[in-house]
Design a protein around this motif. Structure first.
Motif, PDB file in Angstrom:
ATOM      1  N   GLU A  77       0.834  -1.210   0.000  1.00  0.00           N
ATOM      2  CA  GLU A  77       0.000   0.000   0.000  1.00  0.00           C
ATOM      3  C   GLU A  77       0.867   1.257   0.000  1.00  0.00           C
ATOM      4  O   GLU A  77       0.577   2.234  -0.709  1.00  0.00           O
ATOM      5  CB  GLU A  77      -0.918  -0.009   1.225  1.00  0.00           C
ATOM      6  CG  GLU A  77      -2.027  -1.045   1.149  1.00  0.00           C
ATOM      7  CD  GLU A  77      -2.779  -1.185   2.447  1.00  0.00           C
ATOM      8  OE1 GLU A  77      -4.004  -1.396   2.412  1.00  0.00           O
ATOM      9  OE2 GLU A  77      -2.135  -1.088   3.521  1.00  0.00           O
ATOM     10  N   TRP A  78       1.946   1.236   0.803  1.00  0.00           N
ATOM     11  CA  TRP A  78       2.837   2.400   0.852  1.00  0.00           C
ATOM     12  C   TRP A  78       3.519   2.619  -0.501  1.00  0.00           C
ATOM     13  O   TRP A  78       3.619   3.745  -0.978  1.00  0.00           O
ATOM     14  CB  TRP A  78       3.886   2.213   1.948  1.00  0.00           C
ATOM     15  CG  TRP A  78       5.006   3.201   1.839  1.00  0.00           C
ATOM     16  CD1 TRP A  78       6.277   2.989   1.415  1.00  0.00           C
ATOM     17  CD2 TRP A  78       4.934   4.618   2.126  1.00  0.00           C
ATOM     18  NE1 TRP A  78       7.006   4.151   1.423  1.00  0.00           N
ATOM     19  CE2 TRP A  78       6.213   5.160   1.853  1.00  0.00           C
ATOM     20  CE3 TRP A  78       3.919   5.442   2.589  1.00  0.00           C
ATOM     21  CZ2 TRP A  78       6.486   6.505   2.037  1.00  0.00           C
ATOM     22  CZ3 TRP A  78       4.202   6.802   2.764  1.00  0.00           C
ATOM     23  CH2 TRP A  78       5.469   7.315   2.492  1.00  0.00           C
ATOM     24  N   ASN A  79       3.956   1.557  -1.102  1.00  0.00           N
ATOM     25  CA  ASN A  79       4.638   1.651  -2.391  1.00  0.00           C
ATOM     26  C   ASN A  79       3.718   2.247  -3.452  1.00  0.00           C
ATOM     27  O   ASN A  79       4.134   3.072  -4.273  1.00  0.00           O
ATOM     28  CB  ASN A  79       5.111   0.260  -2.813  1.00  0.00           C
ATOM     29  CG  ASN A  79       6.328   0.326  -3.719  1.00  0.00           C
ATOM     30  OD1 ASN A  79       7.193   1.162  -3.540  1.00  0.00           O
ATOM     31  ND2 ASN A  79       6.383  -0.562  -4.691  1.00  0.00           N
ATOM     32  N   ALA A  80       2.452   1.839  -3.413  1.00  0.00           N
ATOM     33  CA  ALA A  80       1.482   2.345  -4.390  1.00  0.00           C
ATOM     34  C   ALA A  80       1.263   3.843  -4.218  1.00  0.00           C
ATOM     35  O   ALA A  80       1.156   4.590  -5.207  1.00  0.00           O
ATOM     36  CB  ALA A  80       0.159   1.602  -4.245  1.00  0.00           C
ATOM     37  N   LEU A  81       1.211   4.319  -2.980  1.00  0.00           N
ATOM     38  CA  LEU A  81       1.022   5.752  -2.726  1.00  0.00           C
ATOM     39  C   LEU A  81       2.282   6.545  -3.053  1.00  0.00           C
ATOM     40  O   LEU A  81       2.224   7.603  -3.680  1.00  0.00           O
ATOM     41  CB  LEU A  81       0.641   5.976  -1.262  1.00  0.00           C
ATOM     42  CG  LEU A  81      -0.776   5.574  -0.835  1.00  0.00           C
ATOM     43  CD1 LEU A  81      -0.939   5.686   0.663  1.00  0.00           C
ATOM     44  CD2 LEU A  81      -1.816   6.433  -1.543  1.00  0.00           C
ATOM     45  N   ALA A  82       3.428   6.050  -2.609  1.00  0.00           N
ATOM     46  CA  ALA A  82       4.685   6.786  -2.769  1.00  0.00           C
ATOM     47  C   ALA A  82       5.092   6.933  -4.230  1.00  0.00           C
ATOM     48  O   ALA A  82       5.737   7.920  -4.607  1.00  0.00           O
ATOM     49  CB  ALA A  82       5.796   6.101  -1.982  1.00  0.00           C
ATOM     50  N   HIS A  83       4.704   5.964  -5.072  1.00  0.00           N
ATOM     51  CA  HIS A  83       5.108   6.003  -6.478  1.00  0.00           C
ATOM     52  C   HIS A  83       3.971   6.417  -7.410  1.00  0.00           C
ATOM     53  O   HIS A  83       4.093   6.293  -8.626  1.00  0.00           O
ATOM     54  CB  HIS A  83       5.660   4.644  -6.893  1.00  0.00           C
ATOM     55  CG  HIS A  83       6.956   4.289  -6.214  1.00  0.00           C
ATOM     56  ND1 HIS A  83       7.011   3.601  -5.024  1.00  0.00           N
ATOM     57  CD2 HIS A  83       8.236   4.568  -6.543  1.00  0.00           C
ATOM     58  CE1 HIS A  83       8.263   3.450  -4.652  1.00  0.00           C
ATOM     59  NE2 HIS A  83       9.036   4.024  -5.555  1.00  0.00           N
ATOM     60  N   ASN A  84       2.878   6.900  -6.833  1.00  0.00           N
ATOM     61  CA  ASN A  84       1.774   7.395  -7.654  1.00  0.00           C
ATOM     62  C   ASN A  84       2.211   8.695  -8.341  1.00  0.00           C
ATOM     63  O   ASN A  84       2.650   9.643  -7.679  1.00  0.00           O
ATOM     64  CB  ASN A  84       0.557   7.651  -6.760  1.00  0.00           C
ATOM     65  CG  ASN A  84      -0.684   7.989  -7.553  1.00  0.00           C
ATOM     66  OD1 ASN A  84      -0.664   8.805  -8.467  1.00  0.00           O
ATOM     67  ND2 ASN A  84      -1.790   7.362  -7.196  1.00  0.00           N
ATOM     68  N   ILE A  85       2.115   8.753  -9.655  1.00  0.00           N
ATOM     69  CA  ILE A  85       2.614   9.910 -10.414  1.00  0.00           C
ATOM     70  C   ILE A  85       1.833  11.191 -10.106  1.00  0.00           C
ATOM     71  O   ILE A  85       2.314  12.287 -10.400  1.00  0.00           O
ATOM     72  CB  ILE A  85       2.599   9.635 -11.933  1.00  0.00           C
ATOM     73  CG1 ILE A  85       1.187   9.271 -12.406  1.00  0.00           C
ATOM     74  CG2 ILE A  85       3.595   8.565 -12.293  1.00  0.00           C
ATOM     75  CD1 ILE A  85       1.079   9.097 -13.913  1.00  0.00           C
TER      76      ILE A  85
END
Length: 591
Positions: free
Chosen positions: A282-290
């Motif tokens: 979940e963190w990865n998805a938020l942190a790398h959201n363009i």
């Protein structure tokens, strides 16, 4: 002689013995009494429940839900530890391996406190299993609270969230040792010390086995509440507007005295994800959201302000006495500086323009000439006074200062001289110039009222009201110049040819300024620019529209930034109109 010596030694010995008895029984009585008390009296500190946060209408937007933690006595080993963990796992379906690792991580010879192996169990489950777990003296069930955010994505950029405290948090505030949580981002972080509350305590008399015999003194913990100036209904309304039109960006709705009613980032995130610990996925998805949903864009997002700076620059020029606002200046489709053409947004130009037309139609070549006349240092120093290039002072963390470039700034940053072409870019809010949407809103409030407000989002701490702070930063000449500038901003939204006129449909009269901020440069050899809708999304310009209303008696500022939205009027005019009509319909603006 020998007898005398022996008697003397005996006398000295008994004198020392008598003195030692006197020291122990009389002189050191208070010292040893205190040491003795420590052996049977202890103080247990009680953390306060984290303060509840309400919106301006009293709606709870950060609350605490009753939960329970399961703790185990320290220093257990082998079969005893395995049996205790196994009984917990059987009743709760918890992972025994994870509990074992958590226990070992916290267990040490120096730790004498119970160790938490399971957190945030719901009431109904605890009531079922408590009779069985209470049979094991090694297990302790303690009440705790889980932070909940009912508004989820709508207020996450304002509120932030809480999560498990780290070492720095523990060093910052000793109360956190007992709560074990701290605020991260937003109001939760900025007001963390207040929301942590004040510790209570109880003094207990215990026996040698640490069993409580008597409670001698108690003090209840104290919680503090916050009431924001934010209207959560308005916040949700604006977020859904942006979502419906799929427009990424930021919106600020603020009274002209600095009281913020809405501070919207789209897209955003659900702050409830962080409270119990977010997963790596979940963190990865938020942190790398363009689209950067974790960024509080109104406060921390930096963008070229584009033409939104032109009203302030016009006021600076008029007040300087070096610029005649009534004089009509020829404004073709470009001006030539050295061997470079600096183009106007309209290829064929605007003909003759005074300051009113220059603001109304956002005439680039008019402001190019203004920049050449006044020079970058004079313009930059006055823009800083008018809200750009420094933090506004809002009560939220991680606010950005922005950049108002000048010769000294470039020499300090790049060790290079300033070029005249950089002045051309700066006066139309491009080049090195960067600002936050909140800075643009604060500058708009200054133009509307003549006073520079300090924005704030917390209206009450308990019953203590936040008082607006308005700075008188302008001299009389500058205040007089604002009258002309306001007329030009009225024309932007109401007169034929105004860059926002076709897109504004409000129940009250407003004034404003559009802005189109390019995100990449157009080569000189390109004769015909592509339309914004012909460009790839991330090559499109940012779209601005900053406004105040009602025009005659300014009460509110509404600033909208649409990332890669193209032209300010068309991209943001409908949203601005909807917001003012909402304010009018809900009684914020009265005739």
């Amino acid at each position: 002689m020998r007898t005398k010596i022996i008697l003397f030694i005996i006398f000295v010995f008994y004198s020392l013995l008598i003195y030692r008895v006197y020291d122990l029984s009389v002189l050191s009585n208070e010292k040893y009494t205190k040491l003795s008390q420590k052996n049977f009296e202890k103080t247990v500190y009680i953390p306060a429940v984290r303060g509840v946060i309400f919106d301006r209408n009293g709606k709870p937007i950060a609350i605490n839900e009753l939960r329970f933690d399961i703790k185990i006595k320290p220093h257990l080993k082998g079969k005893e530890l395995n049996q205790t963990l196994s009984s917990i796992a059987d009743l709760t379906d918890a992972n025994m391996t994870k509990m074992y690792k958590e226990y070992q991580k916290q267990n040490s010879p120096y730790n004498h406190k119970p160790i938490t192996v399971l957190k945030y169990l719901k009431e109904d489950l605890v009531y079922k299993i408590e009779p069985f777990l209470s049979l094991d003296d090694n297990i302790e069930i303690t009440p705790t609270y889980l932070r909940k955010y009912p508004q989820k994505i709508y207020l996450s950029n304002v509120l932030g969230y809480v999560s498990r405290a780290n070492v720095k948090d523990l060093q910052r505030n000793p109360v956190i040792e007992y709560t074990q949580i701290s605020g991260k981002r937003g109001v939760e972080r900025y007001y963390d010390d207040i929301l942590q509350g004040e510790l209570g305590y109880k003094k207990e008399i215990v026996n040698a086995r640490n069993n409580v015999l008597k409670v001698t003194e108690t003090k209840a913990p104290i919680s503090h509440t916050l009431k924001l100036s934010i209207d959560s209904d308005l916040q949700k309304f604006i977020y859904e507007l942006l979502k419906k039109e799929d427009k990424k960006g930021a919106v600020v709705v603020m009274r002209t005295n600095g009281e913020v009613l809405a501070l919207v980032t789209y897209p955003s995130y659900d702050n409830n994800l962080f409270v119990k610990g977010i997963s790596f996925k979940e963190w990865n998805a938020l942190a790398h959201n363009i689209y950067n949903p974790l960024l509080n864009k109104p406060v921390s997002g930096l963008y070229p302000p584009g033409s939104t700076v032109k009203p302030a620059e016009a006021a600076i020029a008029i007040a300087s006495g070096k610029w005649n606002p009534w004089k009509k200046i020829d404004c073709p489709g470009y001006i030539l500086v050295g061997n470079r053409k600096f183009r106007d947004w309209r290829p064929w130009g605007h003909g003759k323009a005074d300051v009113f037309k220059a603001i109304k139609e956002s005439v680039d070549t008019y402001f190019y000439q203004l920049g050449l006349k006044l020079g970058i240092n004079y313009i930059a120093s006055n823009l800083k006074k008018m809200g750009f290039g420094h933090k506004t002072g809002i009560d939220l963390p991680n606010e950005k200062s922005g950049i108002v470039p000048d010769k000294e700034w470039k020499a300090r940053r790049f060790h290079q001289p300033w070029f005249i072409g950089e002045t051309m870019n700066a006066v139309i809010g491009q080049g090195y110039f960067l600002a936050t949407p909140l800075q643009v809103a604060v500058n708009t409030a200054l133009i509307a009222t003549g006073k520079l407000p300090k924005p704030y989002v917390v209206k009450y701490i308990d019953n203590n009201e936040t008082k607006p702070v308005l700075k008188d930063v302008l001299n009389q000449k500058e205040k007089n110049a604002l009258r002309l500038v306001r007329r030009g901003m009225w024309m932007v939204c109401n007169a034929p040819g105004g860059t926002a006129t076709k897109h504004i449909h409000t129940k009250i009269t407003i004034a404003g300024k559009t802005g189109t901020a390019q995100v990449y440069s157009i080569p000189q050899e390109v004769k015909k620019r592509k339309r914004e809708d012909e460009l790839a999304y991330f090559h499109r310009s940012h779209a601005w529209l900053t406004t105040y209303g009602p025009y005659r008696h300014p009460q509110f500022v509404v600033t909208v930034l649409i990332e890669h939205g193209g032209h300010g009027g068309s991209a943001a005019g409908g949203i601005v109109s909807e917001i003012y009509n909402w304010l009018y319909d809900h009684g914020y603006i009265k005739k």
